[in-house]
Scaffold this motif. Structure first.
Motif, PDB file in Angstrom:
ATOM      1  N   ASP A 119      14.039  21.063   1.282  1.00 32.67           N
ATOM      2  CA  ASP A 119      13.270  20.091   0.504  1.00 32.67           C
ATOM      3  C   ASP A 119      11.936  20.674   0.054  1.00 32.67           C
ATOM      4  N   LEU A 120      11.362  20.054  -0.954  1.00 33.61           N
ATOM      5  CA  LEU A 120      10.143  20.580  -1.573  1.00 33.61           C
ATOM      6  C   LEU A 120       8.958  20.567  -0.620  1.00 33.61           C
ATOM      7  N   VAL A 121       8.900  19.582   0.256  1.00 34.78           N
ATOM      8  CA  VAL A 121       7.763  19.497   1.174  1.00 34.78           C
ATOM      9  C   VAL A 121       7.854  20.578   2.241  1.00 34.78           C
ATOM     10  N   SER A 122       9.033  20.752   2.836  1.00 36.34           N
ATOM     11  CA  SER A 122       9.200  21.786   3.860  1.00 36.34           C
ATOM     12  C   SER A 122       8.944  23.173   3.286  1.00 36.34           C
ATOM     13  N   ARG A 123       9.284  23.351   2.022  1.00 35.06           N
ATOM     14  CA  ARG A 123       9.044  24.644   1.377  1.00 35.06           C
ATOM     15  C   ARG A 123       7.608  24.791   0.887  1.00 35.06           C
ATOM     16  N   ARG A 124       6.775  23.805   1.178  1.00 34.39           N
ATOM     17  CA  ARG A 124       5.350  23.837   0.811  1.00 34.39           C
ATOM     18  C   ARG A 124       5.161  23.992  -0.697  1.00 34.39           C
ATOM     19  N   MET A 125       6.018  23.320  -1.448  1.00 39.36           N
ATOM     20  CA  MET A 125       5.934  23.385  -2.899  1.00 39.36           C
ATOM     21  C   MET A 125       5.140  22.222  -3.491  1.00 39.36           C
ATOM     22  N   ILE A 126       4.774  21.233  -2.674  1.00 37.94           N
ATOM     23  CA  ILE A 126       3.989  20.093  -3.146  1.00 37.94           C
ATOM     24  C   ILE A 126       2.516  20.346  -2.845  1.00 37.94           C
ATOM     25  N   LYS A 127       1.691  20.289  -3.850  1.00 35.39           N
ATOM     26  CA  LYS A 127       0.269  20.603  -3.711  1.00 35.39           C
ATOM     27  C   LYS A 127      -0.578  19.472  -4.310  1.00 35.39           C
ATOM     28  N   ASN A 128      -1.767  19.326  -3.754  1.00 35.07           N
ATOM     29  CA  ASN A 128      -2.833  18.536  -4.387  1.00 35.07           C
ATOM     30  C   ASN A 128      -2.409  17.101  -4.714  1.00 35.07           C
ATOM     31  N   VAL A 129      -1.911  16.397  -3.703  1.00 33.95           N
ATOM     32  CA  VAL A 129      -1.527  14.993  -3.894  1.00 33.95           C
ATOM     33  C   VAL A 129      -2.782  14.134  -4.052  1.00 33.95           C
ATOM     34  N   LYS A 130      -2.815  13.320  -5.107  1.00 31.41           N
ATOM     35  CA  LYS A 130      -3.947  12.429  -5.345  1.00 31.41           C
ATOM     36  C   LYS A 130      -3.424  11.033  -5.673  1.00 31.41           C
ATOM     37  N   GLN A 185       0.845  -1.190   0.000  1.00 34.54           N
ATOM     38  CA  GLN A 185       0.000   0.000   0.000  1.00 34.54           C
ATOM     39  C   GLN A 185       0.883   1.243   0.000  1.00 34.54           C
ATOM     40  N   VAL A 186       0.355   2.291  -0.565  1.00 31.35           N
ATOM     41  CA  VAL A 186       1.042   3.576  -0.493  1.00 31.35           C
ATOM     42  C   VAL A 186       0.044   4.598   0.013  1.00 31.35           C
ATOM     43  N   SER A 187       0.503   5.520   0.805  1.00 30.79           N
ATOM     44  CA  SER A 187      -0.365   6.543   1.373  1.00 30.79           C
ATOM     45  C   SER A 187       0.176   7.923   1.011  1.00 30.79           C
ATOM     46  N   GLU A 188      -0.631   8.903   1.262  1.00 32.89           N
ATOM     47  CA  GLU A 188      -0.190  10.276   1.006  1.00 32.89           C
ATOM     48  C   GLU A 188       1.027  10.617   1.859  1.00 32.89           C
ATOM     49  N   GLN A 189       1.044  10.102   3.110  1.00 37.59           N
ATOM     50  CA  GLN A 189       2.202  10.371   3.958  1.00 37.59           C
ATOM     51  C   GLN A 189       3.470   9.781   3.362  1.00 37.59           C
ATOM     52  N   GLN A 190       3.368   8.596   2.756  1.00 41.52           N
ATOM     53  CA  GLN A 190       4.540   7.985   2.145  1.00 41.52           C
ATOM     54  C   GLN A 190       5.011   8.787   0.931  1.00 41.52           C
ATOM     55  N   VAL A 191       4.055   9.293   0.158  1.00 40.82           N
ATOM     56  CA  VAL A 191       4.410  10.111  -0.997  1.00 40.82           C
ATOM     57  C   VAL A 191       5.141  11.377  -0.531  1.00 40.82           C
ATOM     58  N   LEU A 192       4.592  12.026   0.484  1.00 39.26           N
ATOM     59  CA  LEU A 192       5.226  13.251   0.983  1.00 39.26           C
ATOM     60  C   LEU A 192       6.582  12.963   1.608  1.00 39.26           C
ATOM     61  N   ALA A 193       6.687  11.828   2.266  1.00 39.25           N
ATOM     62  CA  ALA A 193       7.976  11.455   2.856  1.00 39.25           C
ATOM     63  C   ALA A 193       9.024  11.255   1.769  1.00 39.25           C
ATOM     64  N   ALA A 194       8.620  10.634   0.660  1.00 36.81           N
ATOM     65  CA  ALA A 194       9.552  10.438  -0.449  1.00 36.81           C
ATOM     66  C   ALA A 194       9.949  11.772  -1.067  1.00 36.81           C
ATOM     67  N   LEU A 195       8.969  12.653  -1.221  1.00 37.02           N
ATOM     68  CA  LEU A 195       9.249  13.954  -1.832  1.00 37.02           C
ATOM     69  C   LEU A 195      10.057  14.854  -0.911  1.00 37.02           C
ATOM     70  N   SER A 196      10.005  14.607   0.386  1.00 33.32           N
ATOM     71  CA  SER A 196      10.775  15.419   1.327  1.00 33.32           C
ATOM     72  C   SER A 196      12.276  15.185   1.184  1.00 33.32           C
ATOM     73  N   LYS A 197      12.647  14.166   0.430  1.00 30.69           N
ATOM     74  CA  LYS A 197      14.069  13.899   0.181  1.00 30.69           C
ATOM     75  C   LYS A 197      14.577  14.623  -1.072  1.00 30.69           C
ATOM     76  N   VAL A 198      13.657  15.289  -1.792  1.00 30.30           N
ATOM     77  CA  VAL A 198      14.038  16.022  -2.998  1.00 30.30           C
ATOM     78  C   VAL A 198      14.297  17.480  -2.624  1.00 30.30           C
ATOM     79  N   GLN A 199      15.485  17.957  -2.912  1.00 30.82           N
ATOM     80  CA  GLN A 199      15.870  19.322  -2.569  1.00 30.82           C
ATOM     81  C   GLN A 199      15.538  20.299  -3.690  1.00 30.82           C
ATOM     82  N   GLU A 200      15.158  21.511  -3.302  1.00 36.37           N
ATOM     83  CA  GLU A 200      15.010  22.580  -4.285  1.00 36.37           C
ATOM     84  C   GLU A 200      16.425  22.931  -4.748  1.00 36.37           C
ATOM     85  N   PRO A 201      16.744  22.769  -6.027  1.00 38.35           N
ATOM     86  CA  PRO A 201      18.142  22.828  -6.462  1.00 38.35           C
ATOM     87  C   PRO A 201      18.802  24.193  -6.340  1.00 38.35           C
ATOM     88  N   GLU A 202      18.034  25.262  -6.304  1.00 38.15           N
ATOM     89  CA  GLU A 202      18.639  26.589  -6.214  1.00 38.15           C
ATOM     90  C   GLU A 202      18.477  27.208  -4.829  1.00 38.15           C
TER      91      GLU A 202
END
Length: 364
Positions: free
Chosen positions: A32-43, A11-28
């Protein structure tokens, strides 16, 4: 919150998706993208995960890198078979603009300046405006070079601005439009070929009207094509405009870069941040042989950028299609001619937008 299961029982949950995305850094900007509130509307729909990444500018030069990294991060989760990424943008207002001076509905005001005339400042301003618009930004262009207005010709626009009643009950001008850009120029107010014979105070008053009595909103970027040099009008504009920063245009030759330093010092004295430097007419590629000719020398902008601690945002070659586009009212960035260097202009526009975003977060 969505859950799904596959034949494997994973199973995958929204929390797992956000946890995975929290490892992606804003390159400039860093973080991370989640802490910067750049991830929206997860479905989550079956094996498909979709979400939006809210960028700081639609002209982000690292969009492809971000897409690749977020897709890889989510696709690595058990049970995910497809990742759909949408990009949106929220161009933030520049924090350095005093509230009383801010232009309603305009997020950023950028001065395109040069230490002297003849370096192609207006050509660069026009093409950057269109390039930013092509990337999805809402853009306006104010032709502040009152004694040499060129934007009506460069955009192929004629006529006079209309007027409407603003929210405060006062009349405001409606800018003309060309190639998706809202335009205002004294060239729309005078007959073609007639000189503008005004003293400095009249010019300053007119430009203030062009800023605050024009229906610009909503704009992500308002480009100001500044008058050349460091004279009284340029200094007054630098002091009074609610500028996010100044973009400096030069050619490689020393006679131009000497004046560029003077222009940069003028902006520094009035506490206007310097965004970066663009080298125009950097070189010429012969269309028949492909041979490169450094007609105006080489390396001038790079030397100034290094001395001033500023980024060189790009080098635009000298091209006949660039000149022709300005004369015909079709900016070069719209053309597919090889010597229009449209992709060069677009690359500079992306670097410009990225630099502005970084400056904001750095508190510039």
């Amino acid at each position: 919150m969505g859950l799904f299961s596959r034949g494997s029982g994973q199973q995958v949950s929204e929390q797992q998706v956000l946890a995975a995305l929290s490892k992606v850094q804003e390159p400039e900007l860093g973080g991370d993208l989640v802490s910067r509130r750049m991830i929206k509307n997860v479905k989550i729909d079956g094996g498909t995960v979709s979400f939006a990444v809210e960028l700081t500018t639609p002209a982000c030069p690292l969009k492809d890198q971000i897409r690749s990294e977020v897709e890889a991060a989510v696709r690595a989760l058990p049970g995910v078979s497809d990742v759909q990424v949408e990009f949106t943008a929220n161009v933030r207002h520049h924090a350095g603009i005093p509230e009383q001076a801010a232009i309603p509905g305009v997020a950023n005001v950028i001065a395109v300046a040069a230490g002297k005339g003849g370096v192609g400042k207006s050509t660069v301003a026009a093409n950057l405006a269109v390039a930013l618009s092509q990337e999805g930004a809402s853009v306006g262009l104010l032709d502040a070079d009152v004694f040499g207005p060129s934007m009506p010709l460069m955009f192929g626009v004629r006529g006079q601005p209309g007027a409407v009643t603003g929210e405060d009950g006062q009349a405001v001008m409606v800018p003309l439009e060309g190639h998706g850009i809202k335009l205002m120029s004294v060239g729309f107010m005078v007959e073609e070929g007639q000189p503008v014979i005004w003293r400095g105070p009249m010019v300053s008053q007119l430009l203030r009207q062009f800023l605050y009595q024009v229906a610009w909103a909503p704009l992500d970027y308002l480009i100001i094509d500044m008058p050349p040099g460091t004279g009284d009008i340029a200094l007054t504009l630098a002091q009074s405009l609610p500028l996010t920063g100044a973009l400096i245009v030069t050619t490689p030759q020393q006679v131009a870069t000497i004046d560029v330093v003077r222009a940069m010092e003028m902006f520094k004295k009035v506490n206007v941040p310097l965004i970066g430097i663009i080298e125009n007419m950097a070189y010429f590629l012969a269309p028949d042989t492909g041979a490169r000719y450094d007609i105006f020398g080489s390396g001038g902008a790079a030397r100034i950028a290094a001395q001033q601690g500023l980024p060189l945002l790009g080098q635009v070659p000298l091209g006949m299609a660039v000149r022709a586009g300005g004369d015909s009212g079709t900016p070069a960035v719209i053309s597919d001619a090889p010597d229009a260097y449209a992709e060069v202009f677009r690359g500079v526009a992306r670097q410009l937008a990225a630099r502005i975003s970084v400056m904001k977060y750095a508190g510039a």
